[in-house]
Design a protein around this motif. Structure first.
Motif, mmCIF file in Angstrom:
data_model
loop_
_atom_site.group_PDB
_atom_site.id
_atom_site.type_symbol
_atom_site.label_atom_id
_atom_site.label_comp_id
_atom_site.label_asym_id
_atom_site.label_seq_id
_atom_site.Cartn_x
_atom_site.Cartn_y
_atom_site.Cartn_z
ATOM 1 N N SER A 350 0.511 -1.127 -0.184
ATOM 2 C CA SER A 350 -0.354 -0.619 0.046
ATOM 3 C C SER A 350 1.177 1.249 0.018
ATOM 4 O O SER A 350 2.046 1.324 1.108
ATOM 5 C CB SER A 350 -0.579 -0.333 1.220
ATOM 6 O OG SER A 350 -1.855 0.945 1.458
ATOM 7 N N GLY A 353 -0.709 3.024 3.255
ATOM 8 C CA GLY A 353 -0.648 2.889 4.343
ATOM 9 C C GLY A 353 -1.786 2.629 5.260
ATOM 10 O O GLY A 353 -2.475 2.356 5.815
ATOM 11 N N THR A 355 -5.013 2.188 3.672
ATOM 12 C CA THR A 355 -6.568 1.967 2.463
ATOM 13 C C THR A 355 -7.378 0.231 3.199
ATOM 14 O O THR A 355 -6.668 -0.374 4.203
ATOM 15 C CB THR A 355 -5.498 0.710 1.939
ATOM 16 O OG1 THR A 355 -4.826 2.187 0.920
ATOM 17 C CG2 THR A 355 -6.707 -0.256 0.166
ATOM 18 N N ALA A 402 -3.224 9.552 -8.950
ATOM 19 C CA ALA A 402 -2.754 8.841 -9.659
ATOM 20 C C ALA A 402 -1.050 8.494 -9.136
ATOM 21 O O ALA A 402 -0.231 8.889 -9.564
ATOM 22 C CB ALA A 402 -3.096 9.255 -11.675
ATOM 23 N N LEU A 487 -5.146 0.753 -16.279
ATOM 24 C CA LEU A 487 -5.723 1.834 -15.455
ATOM 25 C C LEU A 487 -5.265 3.068 -14.785
ATOM 26 O O LEU A 487 -5.927 4.556 -14.638
ATOM 27 C CB LEU A 487 -5.693 0.877 -13.654
ATOM 28 C CG LEU A 487 -5.709 1.881 -12.257
ATOM 29 C CD1 LEU A 487 -6.929 2.139 -11.937
ATOM 30 C CD2 LEU A 487 -5.305 1.112 -11.294
ATOM 31 N N LYS A 488 -4.489 3.512 -14.968
ATOM 32 C CA LYS A 488 -3.837 5.185 -15.418
ATOM 33 C C LYS A 488 -4.449 5.902 -16.603
ATOM 34 O O LYS A 488 -4.742 6.932 -16.258
ATOM 35 C CB LYS A 488 -1.956 5.365 -15.935
ATOM 36 C CG LYS A 488 -1.520 5.572 -15.073
ATOM 37 C CD LYS A 488 -1.255 5.598 -13.480
ATOM 38 C CE LYS A 488 -1.979 4.805 -12.639
ATOM 39 N NZ LYS A 488 -1.849 4.150 -10.682
ATOM 40 N N GLU A 491 -8.426 6.465 -15.514
ATOM 41 C CA GLU A 491 -8.456 7.064 -13.722
ATOM 42 C C GLU A 491 -8.554 8.468 -14.183
ATOM 43 O O GLU A 491 -9.103 9.704 -13.440
ATOM 44 C CB GLU A 491 -7.676 6.504 -12.524
ATOM 45 C CG GLU A 491 -6.647 6.790 -11.967
ATOM 46 C CD GLU A 491 -5.631 6.184 -11.420
ATOM 47 O OE1 GLU A 491 -6.120 6.038 -9.917
ATOM 48 O OE2 GLU A 491 -4.627 5.509 -11.413
ATOM 49 N N VAL A 608 -7.765 5.357 0.127
ATOM 50 C CA VAL A 608 -9.330 4.897 0.439
ATOM 51 C C VAL A 608 -9.701 4.211 1.564
ATOM 52 O O VAL A 608 -9.548 3.166 2.280
ATOM 53 C CB VAL A 608 -9.613 3.936 -0.562
ATOM 54 C CG1 VAL A 608 -11.436 3.510 -0.675
ATOM 55 C CG2 VAL A 608 -9.206 4.421 -2.065
HETATM 56 O O1 M6R Z 1 -2.465 3.803 -0.487
HETATM 57 P P1 M6R Z 1 -2.805 2.276 -1.736
HETATM 58 O O2 M6R Z 1 -1.664 1.822 -2.280
HETATM 59 O O3 M6R Z 1 -3.382 1.344 -0.445
HETATM 60 O O4 M6R Z 1 -3.974 2.874 -3.107
HETATM 61 C C1 M6R Z 1 -4.747 1.517 -3.546
HETATM 62 C C2 M6R Z 1 -5.436 2.471 -4.633
HETATM 63 O O5 M6R Z 1 -6.562 2.913 -3.911
HETATM 64 C C3 M6R Z 1 -4.340 3.418 -5.066
HETATM 65 O O6 M6R Z 1 -3.162 1.744 -6.012
HETATM 66 C C4 M6R Z 1 -5.130 3.479 -6.898
HETATM 67 O O7 M6R Z 1 -5.612 2.642 -7.068
HETATM 68 C C5 M6R Z 1 -4.410 4.774 -7.267
HETATM 69 N N1 M6R Z 1 -5.223 5.875 -7.379
HETATM 70 C C6 M6R Z 1 -3.722 3.743 -8.617
HETATM 71 O O8 M6R Z 1 -3.423 5.632 -9.176
#
Ligand code: M6R
Length: 611
Positions: A350, A353, A355, A402, A487-488, A491, A608
């Motif tokens: 993550s 750290g 999520t 992103a 994904l990039k 988003e 998130v």
């Molecule tokens: O902080 P995290 O790496 O746990 O977040 C995971 C995803 O929310 C994050 O990678 C998301 O997909 C990004 N917006 C991708 O660019």
């Protein structure tokens, strides 16, 4: 999601809070609001960005040296002025900002309505401040005690700050499942969801733990758990520098972070390898070496881009260390009663750290006795603290929503982990490790070179800015790169894009190919290039447009691709670190040409913290 800033001290609270909210805007930008104490309690809030709040507050009373602010990522209630935080109690004396979700808000709300409370928003948050008010008056207790008792009633996650018009010298703060940092200054305290709003004032911070609350005054900080037991706060020194969180001449954080990759990749391996001696030293691994050696499988849990890094790791760990790897979406893993034993190693990846799904997956695996190895970027965040061991990526703060440099840093660490494990298991000779590490050491310079294609990629992007769909194809180590590229693009540009293993295309997606379909293929030198070339031919036969990422000096793919972007040659397992770069740039330029806000794409937030 949602950013919180609080201040109590001798400065103008409004200035500190607005500046801090701008730094936290990556966490959510649906609305923003502020409470200031200046004799009376002034609340200003507005749908939209922090700049909209600033415009709204212009000409109003923004004085006072105590206050709190919030930038929202909407969960309960649409993003409008009414639902913007702060929210007030019924008597208008208390004000709250909140990051997280109060899951049992509906039941509490029904009860409070019966007792005569009138609600002015659709949020779960407003319920909590009404509950605090209700308990304070019913039980005739202090605000601090009312907050503490209320927190025993709520189910869910929260980071909250509460201000009372009647107690102008304190802020009450609490957290469970959502991050909260308190900065300690001279006669002043700062509160924030992460350290970025604090760094320019003080380097000394305390990370609030779950189920802790803080009573914050100008000159004192008392931390208790919600059982009312006073805690001894550990003061950490921030390593972050102010320039790390500023744009430094770039138009966007995303571009700055793409360009930082030579350094961030270097930083993630710095001090951890000695190439000529074939030495890899990952501190976190040392203590759990035997566990790793005896593990019959490794499970990787992550979300989004971090999940893609996990997929790269699956290929690398299985290739070199010969240990079976399963890569799981944390959100699925946590709810599907997975089979986990005490012999399992869980690698949680993550950037933030924080999520929520990844944290919950960790807790589940821990409860079954598994060993958790966390790979995170944000120092002191919840996942490293919940892990038995781990490694920080040291990519520096990533502000663009992103993820770019965090991905390549994660892949770097995971690669080191794979090779280290291979050494422990004896599946990799010293000579080969020396070769691989030497190749890894050369990667930052090669990323630098890959970045020189920026202008060429910008020109290519101009041809596709209006494309409604994109397909990304890759095989082997490059399959996760295709997923990450797609994904990039989606988003930040809102173009629909799919990533596929190149050979899987003929099982369905090939039906999408026509003369309007751009297909990005990662066709770099390696053991399955010939197979990828066949897949390119299948696309060409259906008149699809090929944008190929190839290895410098390639002649074969060039013959059939419409556009070719070269990257330097390297070890096959390290190609993802280079092939990702042009895909990040392509998405960036397409999004900019479409007028999108690349740093703050719609509906998204950087961390998130809700499930
Ligand atoms: O902080 P995290 O790496 O746990 O977040 C995971 C995803 O929310 C994050 O990678 C998301 O997909 C990004 N917006 C991708 O660019």
């Amino acid at each position: 999601m949602c950013g919180i800033v609080g201040y109590i001290g001798h400065r103008n609270a409004y200035d500190v809070i607005i500046k801090g909210l701008k730094r936290l805007e990556y966490r959510g930008y649906d609305s923003a609001g502020i409470t200031l104490l200046n004799g009376s309690m002034n609340i200003y809030k507005k749908a939209g960005k922090v700049s909209d709040l600033e415009n709204f507050a212009e000409g109003k009373d923004i004085n006072g040296s105590v206050g709190m602010g919030h930038t929202r990522w909407a969960t309960h209630g649409e993003p409008n002025d009414r639902n913007a935080h702060p929210h007030k109690s019924n008597n208008g004396k208390l004000s709250i900002i909140h990051n997280g979700i109060i899951e049992n808000y509906a039941t509490i709300k029904t009860e409070l309505i019966k007792r005569g409370h009138v609600f002015h928003s659709d949020t779960d948050t407003e319920v909590l401040i009404h509950l605090i008010e209700e308990i304070q008056h019913k039980a005739n207790v202090s605000l601090e005690e009312a907050v503490r008792l209320s927190l025993h009633e709520v189910v869910g996650a929260y980071a909250i700050v509460i201000i009372s018009e009647d107690q102008q010298d304190e802020l009450i703060v609490a957290r469970k499942g959502s991050p909260m940092v308190i900065g300690i200054g001279e006669g002043e305290h700062f509160i924030a969801s992460d350290a970025t709003p604090i760094i320019e004032y003080t380097k000394n911070v305390v990370y609030l733990n779950d189920s802790e609350m803080a009573i914050v005054k100008k000159d004192s900080l008392v931390i208790k758990n919600i059982e009312n037991v006073v805690q001894n706060p550990v003061i950490h020194e921030l390593e972050m520098q102010l320039e790390m969180i500023e744009k430094n001449g770039y138009d966007h954080f995303m571009m700055k972070e793409i360009y930082e990759q030579p350094k961030s990749i270097y930083d993630s391996m710095r001090g951890r390898i000695r190439a000529t001696e074939g030495l890899i030293s990952l501190g976190g691994l040392k203590e759990y070496e035997t566990k790793f050696k005896n593990a019959e499988r490794i499970i990787i849990v992550a979300c989004g881009t971090s999940w893609h890094a996990g997929l790269v790791a699956e290929y690398i760990i299985e290739e070199f260390a010969r240990v079976p790897v399963e890569v799981e979406y944390a959100s699925e893993f946590r709810y599907r009663n997975p089979i986990i034993t005490e012999n399992d190693i869980i690698i949680a990846i993550s950037q933030s750290g924080e999520t929520a799904d990844t944290l919950a997956a960790i807790e589940l695996a821990k409860s079954k006795g598994a060993t958790i190895f966390g790979i995170c970027n944000v120092v002191g965040s919840s996942i490293p603290r919940a892990s038995h061991a781990g490694a920080y990526t040291h990519a520096g703060p990533e502000i663009g929503v992103a993820s770019t440099k965090a991905f390549t840093a994660q892949v770097t660490i995971l690669t080191l982990l794979a090779w280290s494990l291979a050494q422990i298991k004896g599946t990799l000779s010293r000579t080969r490790v020396v070769e691989l590490l030497t190749a890894l050491e050369a990667i930052p310079a090669k990323v630098e070179k890959a970045l020189t294609s920026n202008e060429q990629i910008q020109k290519i992007a101009a041809n596709f800015k209006d494309a409604p769909n994109f397909l990304y194809l890759g095989r082997g180590f490059n399959f996760p790169v295709a997923l990450e590229g797609a994904l990039k693009l989606k988003e930040i540009s809102y173009i629909h894009a799919e990533g596929y293993p190149a050979a899987e295309m003929k099982h369905g997606p090939i039906a999408l190919i026509d003369e309007n379909m751009p297909v990005v293929v990662i066709a770099t030198k390696g053991s399955i290039l010939e197979k990828t070339i066949s897949n390119i031919q299948e696309v060409k036969a259906r008149k699809g447009i090929i944008i190929a990422i190839v290895t410098e000096g390639d002649t074969e793919v060039k013959k059939m691709a419409d556009y070719v972007i070269e990257i330097p040659d390297t070890e096959e397992a390290l190609v993802p670190l280079l092939a990702t770069i042009p895909l990040q740039l392509l998405s960036y330029h397409i999004a900019i040409m479409r007028g999108c806000n690349v740093d703050q794409p719609r509906n998204l937030a950087k961390s998130v913290t809700v499930e």
